[in-house]
Write a protein that holds these residues in place. Structure first.
Motif, PDB file in Angstrom:
ATOM      1  N   PHE A  22      -1.081 -26.041 -14.062  1.00 26.33           N
ATOM      2  CA  PHE A  22      -1.170 -25.111 -12.931  1.00 26.33           C
ATOM      3  C   PHE A  22      -0.671 -23.730 -13.342  1.00 26.33           C
ATOM      4  O   PHE A  22       0.384 -23.596 -13.954  1.00 26.33           O
ATOM      5  N   LYS A  23      -1.434 -22.692 -12.968  1.00 25.65           N
ATOM      6  CA  LYS A  23      -1.040 -21.321 -13.275  1.00 25.65           C
ATOM      7  C   LYS A  23      -0.687 -20.539 -12.012  1.00 25.65           C
ATOM      8  O   LYS A  23       0.413 -20.048 -11.863  1.00 25.65           O
ATOM      9  N   ARG A  24      -1.646 -20.410 -11.100  1.00 21.85           N
ATOM     10  CA  ARG A  24      -1.343 -19.693  -9.858  1.00 21.85           C
ATOM     11  C   ARG A  24      -2.356 -20.042  -8.779  1.00 21.85           C
ATOM     12  O   ARG A  24      -3.448 -20.535  -9.065  1.00 21.85           O
ATOM     13  N   TYR A  25      -1.979 -19.736  -7.535  1.00 19.83           N
ATOM     14  CA  TYR A  25      -2.798 -20.073  -6.378  1.00 19.83           C
ATOM     15  C   TYR A  25      -2.760 -18.929  -5.392  1.00 19.83           C
ATOM     16  O   TYR A  25      -1.691 -18.434  -5.035  1.00 19.83           O
ATOM     17  N   GLN A  26      -3.937 -18.504  -4.956  1.00 19.29           N
ATOM     18  CA  GLN A  26      -4.072 -17.525  -3.894  1.00 19.29           C
ATOM     19  C   GLN A  26      -4.869 -18.175  -2.780  1.00 19.29           C
ATOM     20  O   GLN A  26      -6.050 -18.467  -2.950  1.00 19.29           O
ATOM     21  N   LYS A  27      -4.211 -18.437  -1.654  1.00 18.40           N
ATOM     22  CA  LYS A  27      -4.834 -19.172  -0.549  1.00 18.40           C
ATOM     23  C   LYS A  27      -6.145 -18.523  -0.137  1.00 18.40           C
ATOM     24  O   LYS A  27      -6.254 -17.299  -0.058  1.00 18.40           O
ATOM     25  N   GLN A  31       4.525 -26.438  -4.229  1.00 20.51           N
ATOM     26  CA  GLN A  31       3.903 -25.127  -4.423  1.00 20.51           C
ATOM     27  C   GLN A  31       3.657 -24.810  -5.891  1.00 20.51           C
ATOM     28  O   GLN A  31       2.691 -24.123  -6.237  1.00 20.51           O
ATOM     29  N   LYS A  32       4.544 -25.279  -6.750  1.00 17.73           N
ATOM     30  CA  LYS A  32       4.433 -25.052  -8.190  1.00 17.73           C
ATOM     31  C   LYS A  32       4.546 -26.398  -8.897  1.00 17.73           C
ATOM     32  O   LYS A  32       5.628 -26.801  -9.324  1.00 17.73           O
ATOM     33  N   PRO A  33       3.447 -27.134  -9.015  1.00 17.43           N
ATOM     34  CA  PRO A  33       3.510 -28.508  -9.521  1.00 17.43           C
ATOM     35  C   PRO A  33       3.720 -28.588 -11.031  1.00 17.43           C
ATOM     36  O   PRO A  33       3.279 -27.715 -11.787  1.00 17.43           O
ATOM     37  N   ILE A  34       4.393 -29.660 -11.441  1.00 17.40           N
ATOM     38  CA  ILE A  34       4.560 -30.004 -12.852  1.00 17.40           C
ATOM     39  C   ILE A  34       4.139 -31.454 -13.024  1.00 17.40           C
ATOM     40  O   ILE A  34       4.667 -32.348 -12.355  1.00 17.40           O
ATOM     41  N   GLY A  35       3.190 -31.693 -13.914  1.00 13.11           N
ATOM     42  CA  GLY A  35       2.737 -33.057 -14.169  1.00 13.11           C
ATOM     43  C   GLY A  35       2.511 -33.285 -15.646  1.00 13.11           C
ATOM     44  O   GLY A  35       2.957 -32.504 -16.498  1.00 13.11           O
ATOM     45  N   PHE A  59       5.441 -33.487 -20.379  1.00 12.57           N
ATOM     46  CA  PHE A  59       5.256 -32.764 -19.122  1.00 12.57           C
ATOM     47  C   PHE A  59       4.854 -31.332 -19.442  1.00 12.57           C
ATOM     48  O   PHE A  59       5.112 -30.823 -20.536  1.00 12.57           O
ATOM     49  N   HIS A  60       4.247 -30.666 -18.484  1.00  9.20           N
ATOM     50  CA  HIS A  60       3.752 -29.304 -18.691  1.00  9.20           C
ATOM     51  C   HIS A  60       4.891 -28.311 -18.908  1.00  9.20           C
ATOM     52  O   HIS A  60       5.938 -28.403 -18.258  1.00  9.20           O
ATOM     53  N   THR A  61       4.646 -27.374 -19.774  1.00  7.83           N
ATOM     54  CA  THR A  61       5.535 -26.216 -19.948  1.00  7.83           C
ATOM     55  C   THR A  61       4.877 -25.024 -19.268  1.00  7.83           C
ATOM     56  O   THR A  61       3.705 -24.709 -19.535  1.00  7.83           O
ATOM     57  N   THR A  62       5.590 -24.374 -18.366  1.00  4.28           N
ATOM     58  CA  THR A  62       5.049 -23.233 -17.614  1.00  4.28           C
ATOM     59  C   THR A  62       6.080 -22.105 -17.602  1.00  4.28           C
ATOM     60  O   THR A  62       7.157 -22.232 -18.189  1.00  4.28           O
ATOM     61  N   ASP A  63       5.756 -21.028 -16.887  1.00  7.01           N
ATOM     62  CA  ASP A  63       6.718 -19.933 -16.772  1.00  7.01           C
ATOM     63  C   ASP A  63       7.836 -20.257 -15.785  1.00  7.01           C
ATOM     64  O   ASP A  63       8.784 -19.485 -15.636  1.00  7.01           O
ATOM     65  N   TYR A  64       7.731 -21.422 -15.118  1.00  8.65           N
ATOM     66  CA  TYR A  64       8.799 -21.799 -14.183  1.00  8.65           C
ATOM     67  C   TYR A  64       9.491 -23.112 -14.563  1.00  8.65           C
ATOM     68  O   TYR A  64      10.423 -23.538 -13.889  1.00  8.65           O
ATOM     69  N   PHE A  65       9.048 -23.754 -15.647  1.00  6.94           N
ATOM     70  CA  PHE A  65       9.714 -24.986 -16.088  1.00  6.94           C
ATOM     71  C   PHE A  65       9.402 -25.270 -17.551  1.00  6.94           C
ATOM     72  O   PHE A  65       8.253 -25.168 -17.974  1.00  6.94           O
ATOM     73  N   THR A  66      10.466 -25.624 -18.293  1.00  7.14           N
ATOM     74  CA  THR A  66      10.315 -26.056 -19.684  1.00  7.14           C
ATOM     75  C   THR A  66      11.000 -27.403 -19.843  1.00  7.14           C
ATOM     76  O   THR A  66      12.234 -27.488 -19.729  1.00  7.14           O
TER      77      THR A  66
END
Length: 533
Positions: free
Chosen positions: A212-217, A202-206, A98-105
């Protein structure tokens, strides 16, 4: 300085400069047409949402081969089907990260618990996560998978068993669709403990090719390459950016200047200009799609068959297709595209006849000047390049038979949300097939089960429903064809929709884009795509 002393250092520097690690990172910018409503594929039915999540961040147990409709292994390496067709055993791919991000490891690899979480969340309204973040899965329910799947269990960490209540001839194809993307049970547990369950959207993990890094609508979505992807040959760019531009003219200009390398949904009038640009390539193929009008049969006077028949025959469809689709569209007369097996070529439109339309409206007691809300999409789709122009032409045609159509538009996410709630009278919509099976059209768009989902006509006909349900249970293709063609006749007779056009799909891109393949399902996938130097 002693040249002989410096020479080894120069050689080392030269070798480093030529190494893959020292080369500039490759970035592909995709000029997309709209902002996604979210990043949890199970909640949506739109290609805009699937492109931003399922086609980038996620994988499924089975998947479609790039550019085709054939199913191949995904997160499952293989599967076994019981003789009675009621049990499917999936053997999971080992070592998937699974992805490692700044919001999930993650602390473990993908396993059976993730499959169980993904599908139990869809099946069980009382599971803790779904209670914390109530969400519907329109596609899952529209396809009757909530009643088809009896249970999902595991025999070990790498083996999952689906038990069905009845046979589903398209079950493997269904699991390759975007809504069946596999979520991380560990991430969901973390969100639940933090009281932030809604962040799954809003902050997907797959496990997919891009992180995914960031989203600006209404501006951009940024992704980076998944360097630990289980199929490394599918990750050939370092950064992927969705640059969101609702204006097709802006997308064209950015493509021409190189601000984006791939652009979505070109206007028909721009195709020739793109084809003549030496820096661009325009791929094209027959679209597996349908643009149509859906009549909300729960709203008077649209609950009367004569009214729907009148509105249908009052539209000058050949003129509309010529003006809106130009050379990129073909007149549609059926609720299926011609490329879909079981399509009945004998089904024909009622001829354009304003005089007959006026007679039918009078018989139905509809007075001249009656107002109807006609909803028009604000975004381009493969199935309709200009819904606003379509609405204006329909408005003009209906005015000739005494119907005043007020055109209503909303931002894309709001448009779909309100339509599912049944707020519209008549809406312009479109569909691109998702798995190559007729049920993906006749079940998802018009069944009784889909009335709260993608059945925007809110039409429920027991005789029709019986036919399509019986067809789903059969493994005999000839029997299924016969049943689906009977269903198509009922659909045509009852007029819950007016088919308008099947369109050709054009995909413009810069010439440096390599190995891009058009998806027959109207998606925009970037796995396997690279940029030449």
């Amino acid at each position: 300085m002693d040249y002989h002393a410096v020479k080894p250092l120069l050689l080392a520097a030269a070798l480093l400069a030529c190494s893959p690690l020292a080369q500039a990172a490759s970035t592909l910018v995709y000029c997309s047409e709209a902002s996604p409503a979210g990043f949890d594929p199970s909640q949506y039915t739109s290609g805009t949402d699937f492109d931003a999540s399922a086609e980038t961040v996620f994988n499924r147990l089975t998947q479609f081969k790039r550019g085709g409709t054939e199913v191949e292994p995904g997160l499952a390496t293989h599967w076994d089907v019981s003789p009675d067709g009621l049990s499917y055993t999936f053997h999971l791919r080992p070592g998937v990260k699974f992805h490692t991000t700044d919001y999930f490891t993650p602390t473990r690899d993908f396993n059976a618990d993730d499959v169980l979480f993904t599908f139990q969340r869809l099946l069980d309204k009382d599971m803790p996560f779904r209670k914390a973040y109530p969400s519907e899965s329109p596609y899952f329910n529209d396809m009757d998978l909530n009643t088809t799947i009896k249970s999902v269990g595991k025999t070990d960490a790498q083996t999952v068993v689906f038990s069905l209540n009845h046979v589903d001839a398209a079950f493997i194809q269904n699991l390759a669709m975007s809504f069946a993307s596999i979520q991380s049970a560990e991430y969901a547990d973390q969100l639940l403990k933090q009281g932030k369950a809604e962040q799954i959207n809003q902050k997907p993990i797959g496990t997919g090719p891009f992180v995914f890094k960031r989203y600006q609508k209404d501006s951009q979505i940024r992704y980076s390459a998944n360097k630990a992807y289980w199929k490394p040959e599918d990750v050939k760019i370092d950064n992927l950016i969705f640059s969101i531009n609702t204006d097709a003219a802006v997308r064209l200009q950015k493509l021409k200047t190189g601000e984006c390398q791939v652009s979505g949904y070109p206007r028909p009038q721009d195709i020739e200009q793109m084809q003549n640009d030496p820096n661009l390539v325009v791929l094209h193929q027959a679209g597996f799609n349908l643009g149509f009008l859906a009549y909300n049969v729960t709203h008077p006077p649209l609950d009367q068959l004569k009214v729907r028949q009148a509105l249908d025959m009052a539209i000058d469809k050949p003129a509309l297709v010529k003006a809106v689709y130009q050379s990129a569209g073909q007149l549609a007369q059926n609720a299926l595209p011609p490329a879909q097996w079981s399509y009945d070529p004998n089904i024909k439109d009622a001829p354009y006849n304003p005089d007959k339309a006026r007679e039918l409206l009078k018989e139905a007691g509809v007075k001249p000047g009656t107002e109807i809300k006609l909803w028009a999409m604000t975004v381009q789709r493969a199935s309709n390049p200009n819904a606003r122009m379509s609405a204006q032409m329909i408005q003009s045609d209906w005015a000739k038979v005494g119907i005043k159509a007020d055109i209503v538009s909303y931002e894309w996410g709001e448009y779909i949300k309100r339509a599912k709630a049944g707020e519209h009278d008549v809406m312009i919509y479109g569909w691109t097939g998702d798995n190559g099976d007729p049920d993906n059209w006749l079940g998802v768009l018009y069944s009784c089960a889909a009335v709260k989902g993608s059945n925007y006509a809110k039409w429920c006909d027991p005789a029709y429903d019986q036919l399509i349900q019986k067809a789903k249970l059969s493994s005999d293709r000839n029997e299924r064809i016969s049943l689906y063609q009977q269903a198509q006749k009922i659909l045509k007779q009852q007029v819950p929709i007016t088919p308008i056009a099947n369109s050709t799909v054009f995909q413009p891109m810069r010439k440096e884009v390599q190995d891009f393949k058009i998806s027959p399902f109207g998606l925009t996938p970037f796995y396997g795509v690279s940029l030449s130097k």
